[in-house]
Scaffold this motif. Structure first.
Motif, PDB file in Angstrom:
ATOM      1  N   PRO A 474       0.827  -1.223   0.000  1.00 41.73           N
ATOM      2  CA  PRO A 474       0.000   0.000   0.000  1.00 41.73           C
ATOM      3  C   PRO A 474       0.852   1.261   0.000  1.00 41.73           C
ATOM      4  O   PRO A 474       1.939   1.305   0.587  1.00 41.73           O
ATOM      5  N   GLU A 478      -2.592   5.644   1.352  1.00 38.54           N
ATOM      6  CA  GLU A 478      -3.628   4.631   1.534  1.00 38.54           C
ATOM      7  C   GLU A 478      -3.661   4.062   2.947  1.00 38.54           C
ATOM      8  O   GLU A 478      -4.596   3.337   3.301  1.00 38.54           O
ATOM      9  N   ARG A 774     -12.897   0.814  -2.226  1.00 37.03           N
ATOM     10  CA  ARG A 774     -11.607   1.334  -1.747  1.00 37.03           C
ATOM     11  C   ARG A 774     -10.461   0.340  -1.927  1.00 37.03           C
ATOM     12  O   ARG A 774      -9.343   0.732  -2.270  1.00 37.03           O
ATOM     13  N   TYR A 775     -10.707  -0.938  -1.698  1.00 36.83           N
ATOM     14  CA  TYR A 775      -9.606  -1.899  -1.670  1.00 36.83           C
ATOM     15  C   TYR A 775      -9.658  -2.949  -2.783  1.00 36.83           C
ATOM     16  O   TYR A 775      -8.658  -3.638  -3.017  1.00 36.83           O
TER      17      TYR A 775
END
Length: 776
Positions: A474, A478, A774-775
């Protein structure tokens, strides 16, 4: 006679970066341009840093020949004229370092500098501008879409503001430490005949600090983290360690007090195992409570604490006591602590000051301690008769401005705004225009903490190397928190644990009260390397380095201290009367006037007269006893006069008239306009309306919100229109809250206590959608 150690002064100070397609050549020289070094940086590696240092010292002629051969060998065609193969990229004065994100390495160069001070022949510079250059050439560069964003985050740390460096002086240590190293016997130090660090282009790779301990938000009943902190302080500063805690002691709801309770518990636990003569001294004092009182003088109380601290720790003097201390003896000088040695005095111990954010209150407390130490230092030099400095002197005004600049710098880096409460604020002599500035600074700090604090923290983590960008992991923006960047091994037990009782390093406690880092022992001697020079070598020639006889220079450039002009801002207009910087002056005698209207001038003059004739501060025993009493009181009766306060004594009418005559200034000079003519009818009507509105608001009855019946003609009568039955400037009746809002609020309170409500289908689907966007 044993040989004396001398610092290395002349080093590589001028840099020129030359560029070819395959390499960068960094050519460095000393200031006289008599010795040169060449560093080769490979540009064909896309992600690796390859640096070659031949460690050969070139002359000016040899460097010219080398650059000429490089230029000729890197041309497109041999013997071709008009196209150069070697380009001069940039001139610089130092290398900040090398940094890499997701592509290749960058080199950060200091392109502008400004000399700020001189310490024993060592020049101290401030970084004015930097340049960040990408090393790999375009043919081997592997681009990444997130490289530009990391570069912007890194450059948010502005190196051109308040970053200092020196070529030969260690700014990371105190003056006492640096001079103690020079006093060590040379025969005990390790000698070296090859090139030393100061003459070469050594590249140091920082692997980061290896920390052991737990986070401060985890349970720590044995004060493990605090033990590591205070053990390091004992090693660096010696004993005693004095803690001045300025946070609030009494609050309706615990905020700052939580920190105090944890700190008291840790210090109490650690002190029970230390020897009695080296225990940690804890002084709690609610500075905010005393600031609100109209009768208590905050700086008088801080002066008592400062006197007690300086008497315990002493201060550093690089020569024996002057004969003036015998001719003009003083009781306070004989009670001074520290360690007396044949060559002078050493400071043992340190004052550790803290509030919540360590900005306004801490800076004022440190100023008072510095002012007290400055008085002792001036007395030891024979410049003043008593170790005491009064406010409103030229020396203290300069010293106060120095600390305010220091506080503004830290506040801008940490809080995003300048200081809100300054020394004048705590003296209660700040002009009325300062209140509006304080409001703007408070709003600026609130905005910075609420909206830009996360971006600033990301920049600091990237700049210090706490976060390393890596492919497949990440990105920095983030991460929901940076907790795991600072605590990477939270789930693993420590391999080595310190004793719960003997929490200090054995070698450190052995040499107390002296700091272990300054003791002549085998472990410290191994850290130092000595290079033998001839006494006429330019590397240790302080005269040639400072005065630069080989170049044409002006007096303005040689004068290295850039400070506020005391002659323009603080020197009295009648210099011939008493030009001493230690004479108490009235504000209207100086170039800067901090006073406003007539009444403020009279009150300020009376305050200064009373402060100048105030009795000396109470003794150290009174300071320790009163500090305990302060922490136990909840409220203070402002009608009673405190023993530590300096009340303003009003004089009779005759003296008041004389004071008025002395402080009256022309209206044009004070306000910028001349009010000799009367006001117009329109301006007078506007003023009467404004005055009537203010008076009516203060006379307003809580039950009946009507204005006074006595109103002049033309005054607008305002009728409050509000949905509340009781709504004025003093109180407001809250509206009724519906049942759904009450349930939401109660659920929020239960969630903070660990009682979670079951999620409904709508909440579950919303959370899944958030995770997917988001992920995934």
């Amino acid at each position: 006679m044993p040989a004396a150690a001398a610092p290395i002064i002349s080093l590589v100070q001028k840099l020129v970066l030359y560029e070819t397609r395959a390499r960068y050549f960094l050519v460095g020289s000393n200031h006289a341009e008599t010795k040169y070094r060449v560093l080769k940086i490979d540009r064909t590696e896309p992600k690796d840093l390859v640096i070659i240092d031949d460690r050969h010292v070139y002359t000016q002629q040899e460097v010219r020949e080398l650059l000429g051969r490089l230029d000729l060998g890197n041309r497109t065609k041999m013997g071709q004229k008009g196209s150069s193969g070697l380009f001069r990229a940039v001139s610089a004065f130092g290398v900040v370092g090398f940094v890499r994100f997701l592509e290749g390495y960058y080199i950060v160069l200091i392109t502008k500098r400004r000399k700020m001070a001189d310490i024993g022949g060592h020049a101290i510079y401030k970084i004015e501008d930097t340049n960040m250059i990408y090393i790999p050439n375009d043919s081997v560069r592997i681009t990444h879409p997130d490289e530009a964003r990391y570069l912007r985050i890194f450059q948010n740390v502005d190196l051109s503001s308040n970053f200092y460096f020196s070529y030969s002086y260690d700014l990371s240590h105190s003056l006492q430490y640096n001079l103690t190293v020079l006093r060590m016997p040379l025969e005990m130090l390790k000698s070296e005949t090859t090139q030393t660090r100061q003459e070469s282009f050594d590249i140091f790779e920082d692997e980061g600090l290896i920390t052991q301990g737990r986070s401060v938000d985890q349970a720590d009943p044995f004060a493990h983290v605090a033990a590591l902190h205070f053990d390091q302080m004992l090693q660096r500063f010696g004993s005693p360690i004095i803690i001045l805690n300025l946070v609030k002691e009494r609050e309706k709801r615990k905020h700052e007090r939580i920190l105090s309770e944890e700190l008291v518990a840790a210090v109490t636990y650690l002190n029970q195992f230390l020897p009695p003569e080296h225990t940690i001294i804890y002084i709690p004092w609610d500075m905010a409570k005393y600031t609100k009182s109209k009768l208590c003088n905050v700086l008088d109380r801080l002066n008592v604490i400062a006197e007690s601290v300086v008497k315990k720790t002493g201060f550093f003097v690089n020569r024996p006591d002057s004969y003036c201390s015998i001719l003009r003896p003083d009781e306070k000088w004989n009670e001074l602590g520290g360690c007396v040695i044949p060559t002078g005095r050493l400071q043992t111990g340190v004052l550790r000051t803290n509030c919540v954010d360590c900005l306004d209150r801490t800076n004022t407390a440190q100023f008072m301690v510095g002012k007290c130490a400055l008085a002792y230092q001036l007395y030891s030099l024979g410049l003043i008769d008593k170790p005491n400095l009064q406010f409103d002197t030229d020396a203290v005004r300069l010293f106060e401005e120095l600390y305010e600049d220091h506080g503004d710098t830290l506040s801008l880096q940490y809080g995003g705004s300048q200081l809100v409460h300054r020394v004048k604020t705590y003296r209660k002599i700040a002009p009325w225009t300062q209140h509006s500035k304080d409001i703007m600074q408070t709003l600026s700090r609130y905005y910075s903490n609420a909206f830009s604090d996360a971006d600033r923290q990301d920049s600091i983590n990237l700049f210090l190397g706490v976060f390393h960008p890596t492919e497949g992991k990440p990105h920095l923006w983030e991460l929901p928190t940076d907790f795991y960047l600072h605590h990477k091994n939270t789930m693993r037990l420590l391999a080595t644990r310190r004793s719960y009782t003997y929490w200090w390093t054995p070698e450190v406690i052995k040499y107390l009260p002296l700091p272990y880092d300054e003791v002549i022992c085998a472990a410290n001697l191994k850290k130092l390397i000595v290079k033998k020079f001839h006494k006429y070598e330019e590397e240790i020639d302080i005269h040639n380095e400072f005065f630069r006889p080989h170049e044409l220079s002006s007096f303005d450039d040689t004068f290295c201290l850039a400070m506020t002009s005391s002659a323009r801002d603080f020197m009295p207009k009648t210099v011939g009367i008493d030009p001493s910087p230690f004479t108490v002056r009235k504000p209207d005698e100086t170039g800067k006037s901090v006073l406003g209207n007539k009444s403020n001038r009279e009150e300020a003059v009376l305050q200064r007269k009373t402060a100048a004739s105030a009795p000396p501060p109470p003794s150290e025993e009174a300071a320790s006893s009163s500090s305990e009493d302060d922490s136990g009181t909840d409220r203070e009766d402002e009608g009673s006069v405190s023993q530590r306060s300096t009340p303003v004594k009003m004089t009779d009418t005759g003296d008041s008239a004389k004071v008025t005559e002395n402080v009256v200034q022309p209206m044009k000079e004070v306000y910028g306009i001349n009010l000799s003519e009367g006001l117009s009818e329109e301006d007078l009507s506007i003023y009467l309306r404004f005055e009537q509105l203010g008076q009516s608001q203060h006379r307003q009855d809580k039950s009946s919100q009507q204005f006074c019946s006595r109103c002049p003609d033309g005054v607008i009568k305002l009728t409050p229109i509000s949905a509340f039955s009781q709504d004025n400037i003093y109180e407001v009746q809250p509206p009724r809250v519906d049942r759904k809002s009450t349930e939401i609020f109660q659920a929020h309170i239960q969630a903070s206590q660990g009682i979670m409500q079951p999620l409904g289908k709508e909440d579950t689907s919303m959370y899944r959608e958030y995770i997917r966007n988001r992920y995934l």
